[in-house]
Design a protein around this motif. Sequence first.
Motif, PDB file in Angstrom:
ATOM      1  N   HIS A 144       0.828  -1.202   0.000  1.00  7.57           N
ATOM      2  CA  HIS A 144       0.000   0.000   0.000  1.00  7.57           C
ATOM      3  C   HIS A 144       0.866   1.257   0.000  1.00  7.57           C
ATOM      4  O   HIS A 144       0.641   2.183  -0.765  1.00  7.57           O
ATOM      5  N   TYR A 145       1.859   1.248   0.885  1.00 16.29           N
ATOM      6  CA  TYR A 145       2.780   2.388   0.982  1.00 16.29           C
ATOM      7  C   TYR A 145       3.440   2.660  -0.364  1.00 16.29           C
ATOM      8  O   TYR A 145       3.450   3.790  -0.858  1.00 16.29           O
ATOM      9  N   TRP A 146       3.991   1.616  -0.955  1.00 18.67           N
ATOM     10  CA  TRP A 146       4.726   1.789  -2.214  1.00 18.67           C
ATOM     11  C   TRP A 146       3.815   2.210  -3.351  1.00 18.67           C
ATOM     12  O   TRP A 146       4.192   3.015  -4.194  1.00 18.67           O
ATOM     13  N   HIS A 147       2.629   1.628  -3.350  1.00 19.40           N
ATOM     14  CA  HIS A 147       1.699   1.978  -4.419  1.00 19.40           C
ATOM     15  C   HIS A 147       1.418   3.480  -4.400  1.00 19.40           C
ATOM     16  O   HIS A 147       1.463   4.154  -5.424  1.00 19.40           O
ATOM     17  N   LYS A 148       1.129   3.981  -3.193  1.00 17.96           N
ATOM     18  CA  LYS A 148       0.829   5.401  -3.030  1.00 17.96           C
ATOM     19  C   LYS A 148       2.021   6.274  -3.422  1.00 17.96           C
ATOM     20  O   LYS A 148       1.897   7.264  -4.129  1.00 17.96           O
ATOM     21  N   LYS A 149       3.171   5.845  -2.917  1.00 17.06           N
ATOM     22  CA  LYS A 149       4.410   6.586  -3.154  1.00 17.06           C
ATOM     23  C   LYS A 149       4.730   6.669  -4.659  1.00 17.06           C
ATOM     24  O   LYS A 149       5.005   7.737  -5.193  1.00 17.06           O
ATOM     25  N   LEU A 150       4.675   5.517  -5.317  1.00 17.69           N
ATOM     26  CA  LEU A 150       5.060   5.469  -6.728  1.00 17.69           C
ATOM     27  C   LEU A 150       4.027   6.157  -7.617  1.00 17.69           C
ATOM     28  O   LEU A 150       4.381   6.823  -8.590  1.00 17.69           O
ATOM     29  N   ALA A 151       2.746   6.012  -7.249  1.00 19.56           N
ATOM     30  CA  ALA A 151       1.700   6.701  -8.010  1.00 19.56           C
ATOM     31  C   ALA A 151       1.871   8.210  -7.860  1.00 19.56           C
ATOM     32  O   ALA A 151       1.681   8.967  -8.816  1.00 19.56           O
ATOM     33  N   GLY A 152       2.246   8.645  -6.663  1.00 19.98           N
ATOM     34  CA  GLY A 152       2.497  10.064  -6.410  1.00 19.98           C
ATOM     35  C   GLY A 152       3.647  10.583  -7.258  1.00 19.98           C
ATOM     36  O   GLY A 152       3.568  11.672  -7.827  1.00 19.98           O
ATOM     37  N   ASN A 153       4.703   9.789  -7.378  1.00 22.26           N
ATOM     38  CA  ASN A 153       5.844  10.186  -8.221  1.00 22.26           C
ATOM     39  C   ASN A 153       5.408  10.344  -9.675  1.00 22.26           C
ATOM     40  O   ASN A 153       5.782  11.317 -10.333  1.00 22.26           O
ATOM     41  N   ALA A 154       4.640   9.382 -10.159  1.00 22.21           N
ATOM     42  CA  ALA A 154       4.206   9.417 -11.563  1.00 22.21           C
ATOM     43  C   ALA A 154       3.328  10.639 -11.819  1.00 22.21           C
ATOM     44  O   ALA A 154       3.459  11.309 -12.842  1.00 22.21           O
ATOM     45  N   ARG A 155       2.464  10.942 -10.866  1.00 18.98           N
ATOM     46  CA  ARG A 155       1.582  12.093 -11.007  1.00 18.98           C
ATOM     47  C   ARG A 155       2.397  13.384 -11.032  1.00 18.98           C
ATOM     48  O   ARG A 155       2.188  14.268 -11.849  1.00 18.98           O
ATOM     49  N   ARG A 156       3.358  13.453 -10.133  1.00 18.31           N
ATOM     50  CA  ARG A 156       4.232  14.620 -10.044  1.00 18.31           C
ATOM     51  C   ARG A 156       5.016  14.810 -11.359  1.00 18.31           C
ATOM     52  O   ARG A 156       5.140  15.919 -11.859  1.00 18.31           O
TER      53      ARG A 156
END
Length: 149
Positions: A84-96
Amino acid sequence: MADVFSTRKRSQVMSRIRSRGNRATELRMIEVLKAWRLPGWRRHYRLFGSPDFVWPREHVALFVDGCFWHGCPAHGRVPSTNRHYWHKKLAGNARRDKEVTSSLKRAGWAVVRVWQCGLANNNAHRSALRIAKVLARQATKIASSNALR
Ligand SMILES: [Zn+2]
């Protein structure tokens, strides 16, 4: 690619692989730029999103995106532990990344994003060609807009 790291080991590994400003990757990019004779770039140029390389004259921003942190289609994956943590983190990077790209484009910059794996020996020529094309296009654009003044 199997998850060969324990959680603790993984966080150690990940902390060494930064999402931006990865020294080994930047040095490899410099090698490629030199080998392909693509001069005029600057590092640490102050620009929104902190591009890894900037051609101030041509208005080109180059990002070298780490395969893990930025979710490369070939090598990006969400680790199986702390999913869950990584999913959020990596999705946030992609969005950024998307936000940074579109904001720079709106401000008149051409943006090139190269995956870390695009710097491997057998891929580097393709990445260099992409950069060279964008630089040439931007140089033409700037020359013609200067001619109109
Ligand atoms: Zn990759």
